[in-house]
Design a protein around this motif. Sequence first.
Motif, PDB file in Angstrom:
ATOM      1  N   ASN A   6       0.794  -1.225   0.000  1.00 23.35           N
ATOM      2  CA  ASN A   6       0.000   0.000   0.000  1.00 23.35           C
ATOM      3  C   ASN A   6       0.830   1.281   0.000  1.00 23.35           C
ATOM      4  OD1 ASN A   6      -2.516  -1.336  -0.006  1.00 23.35           O
ATOM      5  ND2 ASN A   6      -2.208  -1.855   2.132  1.00 23.35           N
ATOM      6  N   LYS A   7       2.064   1.179  -0.455  1.00 23.90           N
ATOM      7  CA  LYS A   7       2.899   2.375  -0.525  1.00 23.90           C
ATOM      8  C   LYS A   7       2.304   3.361  -1.529  1.00 23.90           C
ATOM      9  CE  LYS A   7       7.462   3.990  -1.853  1.00 23.90           C
ATOM     10  NZ  LYS A   7       8.718   3.672  -2.530  1.00 23.90           N
ATOM     11  N   GLN A   8       2.213   4.637  -1.141  1.00 20.12           N
ATOM     12  CA  GLN A   8       1.721   5.670  -2.062  1.00 20.12           C
ATOM     13  C   GLN A   8       2.908   6.324  -2.770  1.00 20.12           C
ATOM     14  OE1 GLN A   8      -1.121   6.834  -3.305  1.00 20.12           O
ATOM     15  NE2 GLN A   8      -2.262   5.231  -2.281  1.00 20.12           N
ATOM     16  N   PRO A   9       2.785   6.577  -4.071  1.00 15.84           N
ATOM     17  CA  PRO A   9       3.907   7.180  -4.793  1.00 15.84           C
ATOM     18  C   PRO A   9       4.134   8.634  -4.391  1.00 15.84           C
ATOM     19  CG  PRO A   9       1.990   6.995  -6.218  1.00 15.84           C
ATOM     20  CD  PRO A   9       1.636   6.306  -4.935  1.00 15.84           C
ATOM     21  N   LEU A 312      -8.318   5.666  -5.310  1.00 21.35           N
ATOM     22  CA  LEU A 312      -9.522   4.863  -5.599  1.00 21.35           C
ATOM     23  C   LEU A 312      -9.234   3.369  -5.470  1.00 21.35           C
ATOM     24  CD1 LEU A 312     -10.875   6.805  -8.725  1.00 21.35           C
ATOM     25  CD2 LEU A 312     -11.975   6.704  -6.481  1.00 21.35           C
ATOM     26  N   LEU A 313      -8.075   2.951  -5.969  1.00 19.20           N
ATOM     27  CA  LEU A 313      -7.713   1.531  -5.891  1.00 19.20           C
ATOM     28  C   LEU A 313      -7.550   1.088  -4.442  1.00 19.20           C
ATOM     29  CD1 LEU A 313      -5.153   1.350  -8.858  1.00 19.20           C
ATOM     30  CD2 LEU A 313      -7.492   0.484  -8.845  1.00 19.20           C
ATOM     31  N   ASP A 314      -6.895   1.935  -3.638  1.00 16.44           N
ATOM     32  CA  ASP A 314      -6.727   1.593  -2.213  1.00 16.44           C
ATOM     33  C   ASP A 314      -8.070   1.573  -1.488  1.00 16.44           C
ATOM     34  OD1 ASP A 314      -4.061   1.200  -2.450  1.00 16.44           O
ATOM     35  OD2 ASP A 314      -3.425   3.049  -1.461  1.00 16.44           O
ATOM     36  N   GLU A 315      -8.909   2.553  -1.828  1.00 16.50           N
ATOM     37  CA  GLU A 315     -10.235   2.653  -1.196  1.00 16.50           C
ATOM     38  C   GLU A 315     -11.074   1.406  -1.467  1.00 16.50           C
ATOM     39  OE1 GLU A 315     -13.762   5.307  -2.576  1.00 16.50           O
ATOM     40  OE2 GLU A 315     -12.278   6.653  -1.704  1.00 16.50           O
ATOM     41  N   LEU A 337       6.139  10.670 -12.703  1.00 17.45           N
ATOM     42  CA  LEU A 337       4.933   9.845 -12.523  1.00 17.45           C
ATOM     43  C   LEU A 337       5.268   8.369 -12.754  1.00 17.45           C
ATOM     44  CD1 LEU A 337       2.104  11.844 -14.371  1.00 17.45           C
ATOM     45  CD2 LEU A 337       2.794  11.989 -11.992  1.00 17.45           C
ATOM     46  N   SER A 338       5.845   8.077 -13.917  1.00 23.77           N
ATOM     47  CA  SER A 338       6.040   6.680 -14.320  1.00 23.77           C
ATOM     48  C   SER A 338       6.856   5.893 -13.309  1.00 23.77           C
ATOM     49  CB  SER A 338       6.745   6.619 -15.687  1.00 23.77           C
ATOM     50  OG  SER A 338       6.096   7.431 -16.626  1.00 23.77           O
ATOM     51  N   PHE A 339       8.041   6.408 -12.968  1.00 27.85           N
ATOM     52  CA  PHE A 339       8.950   5.618 -12.134  1.00 27.85           C
ATOM     53  C   PHE A 339       8.532   5.584 -10.671  1.00 27.85           C
ATOM     54  CE2 PHE A 339      11.553   6.406 -15.906  1.00 27.85           C
ATOM     55  CZ  PHE A 339      11.926   5.095 -16.200  1.00 27.85           C
ATOM     56  N   ASN A 340       7.893   6.655 -10.192  1.00 30.73           N
ATOM     57  CA  ASN A 340       7.409   6.625  -8.803  1.00 30.73           C
ATOM     58  C   ASN A 340       6.176   5.739  -8.657  1.00 30.73           C
ATOM     59  OD1 ASN A 340       9.186   8.259  -7.022  1.00 30.73           O
ATOM     60  ND2 ASN A 340       8.771   9.846  -8.550  1.00 30.73           N
ATOM     61  N   LEU A 341       5.327   5.679  -9.680  1.00 34.41           N
ATOM     62  CA  LEU A 341       4.192   4.743  -9.653  1.00 34.41           C
ATOM     63  C   LEU A 341       4.702   3.297  -9.682  1.00 34.41           C
ATOM     64  CD1 LEU A 341       1.784   6.604 -12.093  1.00 34.41           C
ATOM     65  CD2 LEU A 341       1.157   5.902  -9.777  1.00 34.41           C
ATOM     66  N   ALA A 342       5.682   3.040 -10.545  1.00 32.38           N
ATOM     67  CA  ALA A 342       6.246   1.688 -10.621  1.00 32.38           C
ATOM     68  C   ALA A 342       6.911   1.309  -9.301  1.00 32.38           C
ATOM     69  CB  ALA A 342       7.257   1.607 -11.764  1.00 32.38           C
ATOM     70  N   ASP A 343       7.549   2.284  -8.666  1.00 30.63           N
ATOM     71  CA  ASP A 343       8.217   2.048  -7.389  1.00 30.63           C
ATOM     72  C   ASP A 343       7.209   1.666  -6.290  1.00 30.63           C
ATOM     73  OD1 ASP A 343      10.844   2.188  -5.996  1.00 30.63           O
ATOM     74  OD2 ASP A 343       9.823   3.694  -4.774  1.00 30.63           O
ATOM     75  N   ALA A 344       5.960   2.119  -6.458  1.00 30.12           N
ATOM     76  CA  ALA A 344       4.901   1.765  -5.498  1.00 30.12           C
ATOM     77  C   ALA A 344       4.089   0.555  -5.991  1.00 30.12           C
ATOM     78  CB  ALA A 344       3.980   2.964  -5.271  1.00 30.12           C
TER      79      ALA A 344
END
Length: 394
Positions: A6-9, A312-315, A337-344
């Motif tokens: 559940n890490k948030q980017p 929304l996905l976490d909710e 956006l891309s790499f921080n989303l992938a990191d999460a």
Amino acid sequence: MDLSPNKQPNFDNTEVAFRQKTNAELKKAYWLFKMIGSNFLTKVGPPVANFFLNIGLPIQGAIKATIFQQFCGGETIAECDKAIEQLAKGGVGTILDYSVEGEEEEQVFDETCQEIIRTILRADGDNNIPITVFKITGIGRFALLEKLDAKQTLADYEQAEFEKVKLRCEMICRTAFEKGVPIMIDAEETWIQDTIDELAVDMMRKFNQKRIIVYNTYQMYRSDKLADMKADHLIAKAAGFILGVKMVRGAYMEKERKRAAEMGYPSPIQPDKESSDRDYNESLRYCVDHIEEIAIVCGTHNEDSSRLLTYLLDEKKVSHSHPHVYFAQLLGMSDNLSFNLADANYNVAKYVPYGPIKAVMPYLFRRAQENTSVAGQTGRELGLIERELKRRKL
């Protein structure tokens, strides 16, 4: 990579955003966005570059080493290997995008169809290429699609021509189905979009019965597309197939408004940016509410919409790596956006366009113009690169 589910980017984390870039690549990107920030370059650049290319001046090398290298993977699929590998190191997938457009000859349409199929075959069995893409105007004549949309009667030879377009479209989607490689059909101008939508829904009906293979694209800067997407969901439910939704704001705004004004019909474009944002975010909510029946590719460079989808996905307690949810950005843009989303641990893929330099020029200049016309995009890219240069003490 943090493995907590559940890490948030953190979209301000430049270390993660630019981890794949060497110091030299980072400095080059900095100067390129500096140049793109100059309106002079984006206004005067396209005609000058095209003129030089047409009279045979040797500027291809300069283009390839600068703007092409930033926004494209190469001139061939093989040349994209470096970009595919670099993105994969950061957990980001590649969407191979053969970016040749605006052609007219049947032979070129056949060749483009075969090249799109080659992207699917290249993706087969390679987790680093999770999705592929194509444009209907890559395999069919624009004027023919325009005539179909206008509900004009086709001559016999035109009907035969359209049968070939449908055949190419089916051949591509069938290959995607057989190889288990999802494929997106890109959106285009409103005056050919109805025909594209019909083809896309037809392909989904054929190939999305058991799993997601075909996606249609919905441009939310159009005032009617949220309703269209919901209507398509009802069609999908009734027919028992998964609706594939690639969601974007849109790419033809100036052209759309200009044509509407010239031809005297109401503009199909939202009255303001807030309306586009509202419909885009509402469509995210709708898709997540029906996540087993709808697969989404959230194509956006907008941080607020990206963040909303993560919430929304976490909710709804939907896994970050749910196969029905992908985030997508363009190569060379919004690495934060891309790499921080992938990191999460979210599914993320970048569009990696490729093709001969001269043929890809329209795409490249659209990217440069998009960066200057989207409020703050160039400034945001530059600011992040500057912060990372400072962090690296460069």
